[in-house]
Design a protein around this motif. Structure first.
Motif, short mmCIF file in Angstrom:
data_model
loop_
_atom_site.label_atom_id
_atom_site.label_comp_id
_atom_site.label_asym_id
_atom_site.label_seq_id
_atom_site.Cartn_x
_atom_site.Cartn_y
_atom_site.Cartn_z
N ARG A 74 6.03 -42.80 -158.01
CA ARG A 74 5.71 -43.87 -157.06
C ARG A 74 6.86 -43.98 -156.06
O ARG A 74 8.02 -43.92 -156.43
N GLU A 104 14.65 -41.46 -160.34
CA GLU A 104 14.40 -42.82 -159.84
C GLU A 104 15.59 -43.28 -159.01
O GLU A 104 16.73 -43.00 -159.35
N ARG A 105 15.30 -43.94 -157.93
CA ARG A 105 16.23 -44.46 -156.92
C ARG A 105 16.67 -43.39 -155.92
O ARG A 105 17.47 -43.66 -155.04
N THR A 122 10.60 -45.09 -156.83
CA THR A 122 10.69 -46.33 -157.60
C THR A 122 10.24 -46.19 -159.06
O THR A 122 10.65 -46.97 -159.90
N LYS A 123 9.37 -45.21 -159.35
CA LYS A 123 8.90 -45.05 -160.73
C LYS A 123 8.50 -43.61 -160.95
O LYS A 123 7.87 -42.99 -160.09
N GLU A 125 7.13 -40.82 -164.23
CA GLU A 125 6.64 -40.64 -165.61
C GLU A 125 6.64 -39.16 -165.89
O GLU A 125 6.28 -38.36 -165.02
N ASN A 128 12.89 -41.20 -166.31
CA ASN A 128 13.48 -41.65 -165.04
C ASN A 128 13.98 -40.49 -164.18
O ASN A 128 14.47 -40.70 -163.08
N GLU A 142 4.18 -47.99 -153.03
CA GLU A 142 4.32 -49.43 -152.98
C GLU A 142 4.37 -49.81 -151.51
O GLU A 142 4.68 -48.98 -150.66
#
Length: 176
Positions: A74, A104-105, A122-123, A125, A128, A142
């Motif tokens: 995401r 992530e980030r 941001t996400k 799977e 991370n 998002e």
């Protein structure tokens, strides 16, 4: 000290890069295009240096990483204009073919019609950090957060300036 690393021909060559900035550990994962740097030197792309707030010749930690194959990612655009791109999911999936891993980030930069867009991861799977080579990665978005966008682009550390004089000349108005 750099240890010699042996690779399985089916292995994806992924490394974890970590770096201390303002007392916080920043890390990301990346692949290697070629092993041509001098011994004990690592050449890091400018977009990774920008994200990690690194300057040239600073010390970073490099470790071999084994990441799970990604299933989902995401992203949050830093500019809502990104949502004006037609078929943005398909577009991003094509761009991500040039990446080996996501963390992530991370900030992923994409160019569309001569304009750069920054997307925050941001996400992910199943973890991370994921490897995204030869996998069926589902992507989602998002809504853009204009406050984050403003903060991100206004931080002087991202442009490696220590003084307030971004422009020291003078300007003239065109018209009126």
């Amino acid at each position: 000290v750099i240890k010699q690393i042996h690779f399985n021909e089916n292995d994806v060559c992924i490394f974890q890069l970590s770096f201390q900035f303002d007392g916080q550990n920043r890390e990301t994962h990346c692949g290697v295009m070629e092993f041509t740097a001098e011994e004990n030197k690592v050449l890091v792309p400018s977009y990774i240096m920008k994200f990690m707030k690194m300057q040239e010749f600073q010390t970073i930690t490099v470790r071999r990483a084994r990441l799970p194959r990604g299933k989902f990612a995401r992203f949050k655009p830093l500019n809502s204009d990104f949502f004006l791109i037609p078929k943005r999911k398909e577009f991003l999936e094509r761009v991500l073919r040039d990446y080996v891993a996501l963390t992530e980030r991370d900030i992923v930069q994409v160019e569309y019609r001569d304009r750069m867009y920054d997307l925050i991861v941001t996400k992910l799977e199943p973890g991370n950090a994921i490897q995204i080579v030869n996998c069926d990665l589902e992507v989602d978005f998002e809504e853009a957060d204009e406050e984050i966008q403003s903060d991100y682009y206004s931080r002087k550390s991202l442009i490696n300036k220590t003084d307030d004089s971004l422009f020291t000349g003078h300007g003239n108005s065109l018209g009126d």
